[in-house]
Design a protein around this motif. Structure first.
Motif: not given
Ligand SMILES: [Zn+2]
Length: 498
Positions: A349-359
């Motif tokens: 999740v932290t990588k998704y958030l860093a990539a600005n993906l919609a989580v």
């Protein structure tokens, strides 16, 4: 960062008027130039007067005002109004401001006193299988494939029917309303029954008709499931609460032809596509062996990944897979509790958030959670990220709350109309009591929402401007009947797995 009580829009004209009048009074002893200024200002007042709401002017009639609570807006600056108020007209929010400003500008048909409570956007559950509440606690402490193949699929084979789906969805809707969920994304069978029950309960749903390769209760073949999905989409497209969707179950339960046909159907009707992705290590091994690809790479190669796609889990992804997700921008439904209970793994999740993906956050079906409480999902999302990264600073309370509100709206492509309390957005909001012993004292409302609040603390749930629950009394469902029907149906489930 949050500003406490920004300058209220509704009181601005009278303040400005006061300032102007003092200039006019002062101008009696001033220079000719001042007379010109005063004249210009008087003309301006005259011209602007009809547009200015003031205490004397008629207040705008609205349907509902929620006032007096701490309002956690979740807007772009994450503003908190303490106290604050929300004015609602029909299905939409028309103003968010201080209680005085709302009282001055709006005359409400119904007013809800939220003093001692926190008012926030309704929670968005981005992944569940609502009727599976009827399998709650049926089989615990098993690995995903064992759990699915030995218990869930056999129980479903014998008990899934339109009636099961109705009874289960009503129970799930009751639980969601009581715990502050206002919208959910669902994947199951007989989705038209889920849609009807959801609409009757007053909840908002992105509801996906399941497409799966083997014979199931509502379709004997994938072709039949695809045809069913098309009928479902036509029946509900344009509904104010229901967003019909296409839901191929997973990559390992559908062949290539079925998956591409599902994607084509979603594109044809411009509706969301919901699917499970990379939930377990087993899935990675299966797809690598059969397709010589990662699940994410395979999904992309078939054209299933796009901004209208919502993938659930996305636990087992490589850094290359994350690059694919960044390129295709699907929404991601993170299910920390289900992933922990089935020991599926930890989504990055932290990588998704860093990539600005919609989580967004999901509970998954109640058979693998075992409840639909999004407050618990927020808490576990935060704790799981901290322990997995050996870092207590990751996924702080604000980020967990974001995932359950505006992040979920973004994952569903609905952040322009949902996910925060702002004028023009749909009026989906909840009021949560902060008076429990475990909530005392309160320094930081967002911390309390994530780290000590439970679904049971929700007092009021409003969807599309309609009050579904007030002071814990659900208005749209008969609580006793819903629970009695569920208990009665459980006898059939018990017999099915005996
Ligand atoms: Zn699922």
């Amino acid at each position: 960062m949050r500003a406490q009580g920004r300058s209220p829009v509704a009181s601005r004209p009278s303040t400005w008027l006061g300032t102007t009048l003092s200039v006019v009074e002062g101008s009696q002893v001033a220079s000719p130039k001042s007379y010109v200024v005063a004249a210009v200002l008087l003309v301006s007042i005259f011209l602007l007067a009809p547009a200015m709401p003031s205490a004397q002017a008629a207040r705008r009639r609205v349907t509902l005002v929620v006032t007096g609570g701490i309002v956690v807006t979740q807007n772009a600056t994450r503003q908190v109004l303490n106290p604050g108020a929300v004015a609602i007209d029909g299905a939409d929010i028309v103003a968010v401001d201080t209680p005085q400003a709302i009282l001055a500008g709006y005359d409400a048909a119904e007013t809800i006193d939220a003093r001692g409570q926190v008012v926030l956007p309704g929670l968005i559950n981005t992944h569940t299988h609502a009727p599976m509440v009827l399998y709650r606690g049926l089989a615990d402490d098993l690995a995903l494939m064992d759990w699915l193949q030995k218990y869930i699929f056999p129980a479903e084979a014998k008990t899934v029917s339109p009636e099961m789906v109705r009874v289960g969805t009503r129970l799930a809707a009751l639980e969601m309303i009581e715990s502050g969920t206002t919208m959910y994304a669902d994947m199951y069978y007989f989705e038209e029954e889920i849609a009807k029950a959801t609409r009757e309960a007053g909840l908002r749903g992105a509801l996906g008709q399941t497409i799966i390769q083997f014979p199931v209760a509502d379709a004997k073949t994938p072709a039949e499931a695809l045809a069913r999905t098309e009928v479902f989409i036509k029946a509900f497209k344009g509904d104010p609460l229901i967003i019909p969707s296409v839901a191929p179950h997973a990559l390992y339960t559908n062949d290539r032809e079925t998956l591409t046909a599902a994607a084509a159907l979603a594109r044809q009707y411009d509706v969301p596509l919901l699917t499970h992705l990379a939930e377990t290590k087993d899935e990675v091994d299966i797809i690598r062996k059969d397709r010589q690809n990662t699940p994410t790479g395979y999904l992309e190669s078939l054209g299933l990944l796009g901004p209208k796609t919502l993938v659930a889990h996305a636990v087992w992804v490589s850094d290359d897979d994350i690059e694919i997700l960044k390129r295709r921008l699907p929404g991601i439904a993170h299910n920390p509790e289900s992933n922990m209970k089935l020991a599926s793994g930890v989504a990055p999740v932290t990588k998704y958030l860093a990539a600005n993906l919609a989580v967004g956050l999901g509970t998954d079906g109640a058979a693998s959670n075992n409840d639909l409480d999004m407050f618990e999902a927020m808490r576990q999302a935060s704790f799981l990220a901290k322990v997995a990264n050996h870092d207590p600073t990751v996924v702080p309370a604000q980020v967990a709350l974001d995932m359950a509100t505006i992040g979920g709206a973004r994952a569903l492509g609905m952040d322009k109309v949902l996910g925060s309390l702002e004028p023009g957005k749909h009026a989906d909001l909840i009021a949560v009591s902060m008076s429990a012993t475990r909530q005392t004292p309160i320094y930081e409302p967002v911390s309390h929402l994530v780290y000590v609040t439970r679904g049971d603390d929700v007092r009021t749930t409003i969807v599309n401007g309609k009050v579904l629950m007030k002071d814990r009394q659900v208005r749209t469902l008969n609580r006793a009947a819903v629970i009695a029907d569920a208990n009665k149906f459980a006898e059939r489930v018990r017999a099915a797995v005996r």
